[in-house]
Design a protein around this motif. Structure first.
Motif, PDB file in Angstrom:
ATOM      1  N   GLU A 248       0.822  -1.208   0.000  1.00 47.89           N
ATOM      2  CA  GLU A 248       0.000   0.000   0.000  1.00 47.89           C
ATOM      3  C   GLU A 248       0.859   1.262   0.000  1.00 47.89           C
ATOM      4  O   GLU A 248       0.533   2.260  -0.606  1.00 47.89           O
ATOM      5  N   TYR A 249       1.992   1.207   0.718  1.00 47.07           N
ATOM      6  CA  TYR A 249       2.800   2.409   0.890  1.00 47.07           C
ATOM      7  C   TYR A 249       3.821   2.626  -0.219  1.00 47.07           C
ATOM      8  O   TYR A 249       4.237   3.740  -0.477  1.00 47.07           O
ATOM      9  N   THR A 250       4.297   1.575  -0.833  1.00 47.98           N
ATOM     10  CA  THR A 250       5.234   1.713  -1.942  1.00 47.98           C
ATOM     11  C   THR A 250       4.758   0.809  -3.072  1.00 47.98           C
ATOM     12  O   THR A 250       5.236  -0.313  -3.218  1.00 47.98           O
ATOM     13  N   PRO A 251       3.794   1.278  -3.867  1.00 49.64           N
ATOM     14  CA  PRO A 251       3.215   0.438  -4.913  1.00 49.64           C
ATOM     15  C   PRO A 251       4.289  -0.217  -5.770  1.00 49.64           C
ATOM     16  O   PRO A 251       5.273   0.429  -6.126  1.00 49.64           O
ATOM     17  N   THR A 252       4.093  -1.460  -6.051  1.00 47.09           N
ATOM     18  CA  THR A 252       4.932  -2.328  -6.890  1.00 47.09           C
ATOM     19  C   THR A 252       6.270  -2.718  -6.262  1.00 47.09           C
ATOM     20  O   THR A 252       6.983  -3.524  -6.825  1.00 47.09           O
ATOM     21  N   ILE A 253       6.620  -2.172  -5.120  1.00 42.39           N
ATOM     22  CA  ILE A 253       7.878  -2.581  -4.493  1.00 42.39           C
ATOM     23  C   ILE A 253       7.539  -3.537  -3.352  1.00 42.39           C
ATOM     24  O   ILE A 253       7.003  -3.134  -2.321  1.00 42.39           O
ATOM     25  N   PHE A 254       7.842  -4.792  -3.539  1.00 39.08           N
ATOM     26  CA  PHE A 254       7.474  -5.792  -2.557  1.00 39.08           C
ATOM     27  C   PHE A 254       8.665  -6.291  -1.750  1.00 39.08           C
ATOM     28  O   PHE A 254       8.510  -7.004  -0.797  1.00 39.08           O
ATOM     29  N   GLU A 255       9.874  -5.950  -2.202  1.00 38.45           N
ATOM     30  CA  GLU A 255      11.033  -6.582  -1.589  1.00 38.45           C
ATOM     31  C   GLU A 255      11.707  -5.704  -0.542  1.00 38.45           C
ATOM     32  O   GLU A 255      11.991  -4.530  -0.777  1.00 38.45           O
ATOM     33  N   VAL A 256      11.945  -6.295   0.622  1.00 40.04           N
ATOM     34  CA  VAL A 256      12.696  -5.633   1.677  1.00 40.04           C
ATOM     35  C   VAL A 256      13.980  -6.436   1.849  1.00 40.04           C
ATOM     36  O   VAL A 256      13.940  -7.664   1.943  1.00 40.04           O
ATOM     37  N   MET A 257      15.119  -5.744   1.828  1.00 39.91           N
ATOM     38  CA  MET A 257      16.402  -6.431   1.975  1.00 39.91           C
ATOM     39  C   MET A 257      16.976  -6.149   3.358  1.00 39.91           C
ATOM     40  O   MET A 257      16.792  -5.056   3.904  1.00 39.91           O
ATOM     41  N   GLU A 258      17.685  -7.140   3.894  1.00 38.92           N
ATOM     42  CA  GLU A 258      18.277  -6.971   5.217  1.00 38.92           C
ATOM     43  C   GLU A 258      19.662  -7.583   5.262  1.00 38.92           C
ATOM     44  O   GLU A 258      19.878  -8.670   4.730  1.00 38.92           O
ATOM     45  N   LEU A 259      20.573  -6.866   5.906  1.00 37.95           N
ATOM     46  CA  LEU A 259      21.885  -7.419   6.210  1.00 37.95           C
ATOM     47  C   LEU A 259      21.870  -7.692   7.704  1.00 37.95           C
ATOM     48  O   LEU A 259      21.739  -6.756   8.503  1.00 37.95           O
ATOM     49  N   VAL A 260      21.961  -8.944   8.087  1.00 35.89           N
ATOM     50  CA  VAL A 260      21.885  -9.304   9.505  1.00 35.89           C
ATOM     51  C   VAL A 260      23.060 -10.203   9.872  1.00 35.89           C
ATOM     52  O   VAL A 260      23.610 -10.884   9.004  1.00 35.89           O
ATOM     53  N   PRO A 261      23.468 -10.236  11.145  1.00 32.82           N
ATOM     54  CA  PRO A 261      24.583 -11.095  11.532  1.00 32.82           C
ATOM     55  C   PRO A 261      24.189 -12.562  11.447  1.00 32.82           C
ATOM     56  O   PRO A 261      23.034 -12.912  11.687  1.00 32.82           O
ATOM     57  N   ASP A 262      25.159 -13.370  11.087  1.00 35.88           N
ATOM     58  CA  ASP A 262      24.932 -14.804  10.976  1.00 35.88           C
ATOM     59  C   ASP A 262      26.052 -15.511  11.727  1.00 35.88           C
ATOM     60  O   ASP A 262      27.210 -15.463  11.303  1.00 35.88           O
ATOM     61  N   PHE A 263      25.713 -16.078  12.879  1.00 34.71           N
ATOM     62  CA  PHE A 263      26.712 -16.791  13.676  1.00 34.71           C
ATOM     63  C   PHE A 263      26.363 -18.273  13.702  1.00 34.71           C
ATOM     64  O   PHE A 263      25.284 -18.627  14.157  1.00 34.71           O
ATOM     65  N   PRO A 264      27.279 -19.123  13.218  1.00 35.09           N
ATOM     66  CA  PRO A 264      26.974 -20.555  13.226  1.00 35.09           C
ATOM     67  C   PRO A 264      26.734 -21.081  14.645  1.00 35.09           C
ATOM     68  O   PRO A 264      26.032 -22.065  14.828  1.00 35.09           O
ATOM     69  N   ASN A 265      27.313 -20.410  15.660  1.00 32.82           N
ATOM     70  CA  ASN A 265      27.117 -20.879  17.031  1.00 32.82           C
ATOM     71  C   ASN A 265      25.736 -20.498  17.590  1.00 32.82           C
ATOM     72  O   ASN A 265      25.449 -20.731  18.754  1.00 32.82           O
ATOM     73  N   ARG A 287       5.917   8.098  -7.580  1.00 31.86           N
ATOM     74  CA  ARG A 287       5.901   6.780  -8.188  1.00 31.86           C
ATOM     75  C   ARG A 287       6.641   6.759  -9.522  1.00 31.86           C
ATOM     76  O   ARG A 287       7.271   5.777  -9.887  1.00 31.86           O
ATOM     77  N   ALA A 288       6.580   7.871 -10.244  1.00 37.43           N
ATOM     78  CA  ALA A 288       7.215   7.934 -11.563  1.00 37.43           C
ATOM     79  C   ALA A 288       8.734   8.006 -11.453  1.00 37.43           C
ATOM     80  O   ALA A 288       9.436   7.815 -12.444  1.00 37.43           O
ATOM     81  N   ASP A 289       9.232   8.288 -10.263  1.00 37.51           N
ATOM     82  CA  ASP A 289      10.671   8.486 -10.110  1.00 37.51           C
ATOM     83  C   ASP A 289      11.364   7.344  -9.381  1.00 37.51           C
ATOM     84  O   ASP A 289      12.478   7.502  -8.895  1.00 37.51           O
ATOM     85  N   THR A 290      10.708   6.194  -9.281  1.00 39.40           N
ATOM     86  CA  THR A 290      11.338   5.080  -8.573  1.00 39.40           C
ATOM     87  C   THR A 290      12.488   4.509  -9.394  1.00 39.40           C
ATOM     88  O   THR A 290      12.407   4.385 -10.612  1.00 39.40           O
ATOM     89  N   LEU A 291      13.565   4.192  -8.699  1.00 33.70           N
ATOM     90  CA  LEU A 291      14.726   3.555  -9.310  1.00 33.70           C
ATOM     91  C   LEU A 291      14.981   2.277  -8.517  1.00 33.70           C
ATOM     92  O   LEU A 291      15.462   2.351  -7.390  1.00 33.70           O
ATOM     93  N   PRO A 292      14.625   1.132  -9.066  1.00 33.42           N
ATOM     94  CA  PRO A 292      14.883  -0.097  -8.320  1.00 33.42           C
ATOM     95  C   PRO A 292      16.366  -0.186  -7.959  1.00 33.42           C
ATOM     96  O   PRO A 292      17.220   0.229  -8.741  1.00 33.42           O
ATOM     97  N   CYS A 293      16.681  -0.693  -6.770  1.00 38.82           N
ATOM     98  CA  CYS A 293      18.091  -0.830  -6.430  1.00 38.82           C
ATOM     99  C   CYS A 293      18.427  -2.288  -6.180  1.00 38.82           C
ATOM    100  O   CYS A 293      17.555  -3.102  -5.868  1.00 38.82           O
ATOM    101  N   LYS A 294      19.684  -2.607  -6.360  1.00 37.77           N
ATOM    102  CA  LYS A 294      20.099  -4.009  -6.309  1.00 37.77           C
ATOM    103  C   LYS A 294      21.405  -4.121  -5.549  1.00 37.77           C
ATOM    104  O   LYS A 294      22.306  -3.311  -5.738  1.00 37.77           O
TER     105      LYS A 294
END
Ligand SMILES: *[C@@H]1O[C@H](CO)[C@@H](O)[C@H](O)[C@H]1NC(C)=O
Ligand SMILES: *[C@@H]1O[C@H](CO)[C@@H](O)[C@H](O)[C@H]1NC(C)=O
Ligand SMILES: *[C@@H]1O[C@H](CO)[C@@H](O)[C@H](O)[C@H]1NC(C)=O
Ligand SMILES: *[C@@H]1O[C@H](CO)[C@@H](O)[C@H](O)[C@H]1NC(C)=O
Ligand SMILES: *[C@@H]1O[C@H](CO)[C@@H](O)[C@H](O)[C@H]1NC(C)=O
Ligand SMILES: *[C@@H]1O[C@H](CO)[C@@H](O)[C@H](O)[C@H]1NC(C)=O
Ligand SMILES: *[C@@H]1O[C@H](CO)[C@@H](O)[C@H](O)[C@H]1NC(C)=O
Ligand SMILES: *[C@@H]1O[C@H](CO)[C@@H](O)[C@H](O)[C@H]1NC(C)=O
Ligand SMILES: *[C@@H]1O[C@H](CO)[C@@H](O)[C@H](O)[C@H]1NC(C)=O
Ligand SMILES: *[C@@H]1O[C@H](CO)[C@@H](O)[C@H](O)[C@H]1NC(C)=O
Ligand SMILES: *[C@@H]1O[C@H](CO)[C@@H](O)[C@H](O)[C@H]1NC(C)=O
Ligand SMILES: *[C@@H]1O[C@H](CO)[C@@H](O)[C@H](O)[C@H]1NC(C)=O
Length: 404
Positions: A248-265, A287-294
């Motif tokens: 609803e808040y960002t039409p057509t953008i469904f993806e949220v990316m996260e960098l999180v710590p990963d500890f095998p222990n 909306r016309a000025d969205t630039l998808p980022c990767k």
């Protein structure tokens, strides 16, 4: 009848949502520029977020490359100490400390090292390869001069801005433009008023990377940002993609990316960096000025790490012995999309925080739509059943009447 059932469903959903949500957490947040120094030629912004039994310190600085430190302490009475003589010396190790050190439970850092500008020959926006692209010399952020954040600091809005231009700029690319990091802190949970309407809570701060008015070196220029992050040896950062169903808040953008710590222990330390896969090519963030980022696969920086940054002042001289360092590229724009040239603006927002990253739940609008969608057939079914049984009963009654 139908309205009643829908209302019932709606209150049910809302009720579930309300009872399921944990109690709202708040923190007392304060901003201080250059603690312990009256010299404002350097920027060291200390954000202190005090909660019940914990303090999160965020330290933003433009000494070296723009860097943010996140230091989580399990006490509401910890202090940041800066030895300025040491910090500005060639050997800054130990110049930034949090006391008492025993309360530091977790820390991490994010460094913004370089901005790449490239020309797309065939407009493929495939940043990962080198085919069909021409790279201009990258902008090394360690070679920028940064204005004092003093004038931008707003203690009531909890915001500040670090603005820089290239120190030696013979081409004049920065004569009417700059690179900026707009930092915001929050005392409680909520949602940003501006695009991409990111969620926040009292444990996190927001950064907006802004490239505005900078003269591109070609008509088909696009940009990418290189960042470095670190995690204690034994762990590393993990890239996680979360798909939001509610856009609803960002039409057509469904993806949220996260960098999180990963500890095998199985360590549960959690410092996150979270963003929606979108940047904006205009200040208004329409909306016309969205630039998808990767974001691209990280590169290990475990050998020698010479990038000047306040991380050396906080983590000490043996940083690479104790920490894994990784660099990431994030590129802005896709094939057939607009080039930077169009509006001379690029804005990208992300949250840096401790704990559980904020997650979108169903919004009231979506709940209403669902209630209507689910409610209508249910009501029809109910009404249908009632009508049929009433008719049947009438028929049965009327059939038996003559016999009586
Ligand atoms: C502030 O620090 C800079 C170096 O970082 C120095 O050149 C300048 O003289 C200092 N200004 C004051 C007022 O101390
Ligand atoms: C702080 O947290 C403790 C337990 O976590 C709780 O008992 C106490 O009431 C809290 N205090 C405030 C002011 O919220
Ligand atoms: C700050 O660092 C300098 C140089 O390393 C040192 O001489 C001085 O004692 C330190 N000051 C404090 C208060 O620790
Ligand atoms: C760009 O596209 C043209 C025509 O499709 C093609 O001939 C050329 O090889 C492409 N250039 C690159 C660098 O991919
Ligand atoms: C600080 O921010 C508040 C709220 O956004 C605004 O009303 C106020 O004018 C700002 N103060 C300054 C000095 O810019
Ligand atoms: C500088 O930038 C502003 C806004 O980005 C623009 O309105 C203005 O025309 C520019 N000036 C020059 C000299 O390029
Ligand atoms: C960029 O576009 C302008 C106008 O469209 C044109 O005059 C100029 O030559 C172009 N520059 C380059 C480097 O292609
Ligand atoms: C996991 O490893 C990290 C880094 O070595 C350490 O800080 C943490 O305490 C460990 N956690 C557990 C549960 O052993
Ligand atoms: C550095 O990273 C590379 C690639 O992940 C790895 O092969 C190498 O063993 C690492 N070196 C050290 C000293 O950890
Ligand atoms: C860093 O490593 C060197 C050599 O391994 C060692 O001599 C020194 O004591 C270490 N410093 C710290 C602060 O641990
Ligand atoms: C980012 O991309 C540039 C240009 O392709 C490359 O030189 C650099 O090594 C990349 N950085 C990382 C961390 O992959
Ligand atoms: C915020 O930090 C506290 C620790 O002080 C933690 O208990 C809580 O779960 C965190 N909140 C979120 C939403 O992650």
């Amino acid at each position: 009848m139908r309205v009643q059932v829908q209302l019932l469903l709606w209150t049910l959903f809302v009720g579930l949502g309300a009872t399921g949500a944990p109690e709202e957490e708040t923190r007392k947040v304060s901003l201080e520029l250059n603690p312990g120094s009256s010299n404002s030629t350097q920027n060291l912004l200390h954000i202190r977020a005090v909660g019940n039994g914990s303090t999160i310190h965020y330290v933003w600085s433009t000494i070296g490359v723009p860097t943010v430190l996140l230091i989580y302490t399990d006490s509401d009475n910890t202090d940041l100490q800066v030895n300025w003589t040491k910090l500005l010396s060639p050997e800054p190790h130990g110049a930034i400390r949090v006391e008492p050190a025993g309360h530091v439970r977790y820390s991490t850092a994010l460094l913004f090292t370089r901005i790449f500008e490239y020309k797309e020959v065939n407009n493929t926006a495939d940043f990962s390869g080198t085919d069909g692209k021409f790279f201009y010399p990258p902008y090394e952020l360690s070679e920028f001069t940064w204005a004092s954040a003093r004038d931008s600091l707003n203690s009531s809005a909890l915001t500040a801005r670090l603005t820089g231009v290239k120190a030696t700029d013979p081409a004049g690319s920065f004569s009417n433009g700059s690179v900026a990091f707009q930092v915001s802190a929050f005392e409680s949970s909520g949602r940003d008023a501006s695009s991409p309407r990111l969620l926040h809570n009292a444990n996190c701060t927001k950064m907006e990377f802004l490239l505005s008015g900078v003269q591109p070196r070609g008509n088909n220029s696009r940009f990418a940002l290189e960042m470095v992050t670190l995690e204690k040896k034994g762990g590393r950062k993990k890239l996680r993609s979360v798909h939001s169903i509610d856009d609803e808040y960002t039409p057509t953008i469904f993806e949220v990316m996260e960098l999180v710590p990963d500890f095998p222990n199985g360590s549960h330390a959690q410092g996150y960096f979270q963003w929606k896969s979108v940047a904006y090519g205009a200040m208004e963030g329409g909306r016309a000025d969205t630039l998808p980022c990767k974001i691209y696969q990280p590169r290990d920086l475990n050998e020698t790490f010479r990038i000047p940054s306040i991380v050396h002042a906080f983590y000490g001289e043996n940083l690479t012995d104790n920490y894994n360092l990784e660099a990431y590229n994030v590129s802005f724009g896709i094939a057939d999309g607009d080039f930077y040239d169009k509006k001379h603006f690029l804005g990208w927002s992300a949250m840096i925080g401790y704990g559980t990253p904020p997650r979108d739940s169903f919004s009231v609008l979506v709940i209403c739509i669902m209630a209507v969608a689910l409610g209508t057939p249910l009501v029809l079914l109910l009404v249908g059943t009632i009508v049929v049984s009433v008719i049947r009963r009438r028929r049965i009654v009327s059939q038996y009447e003559p016999l009586n």
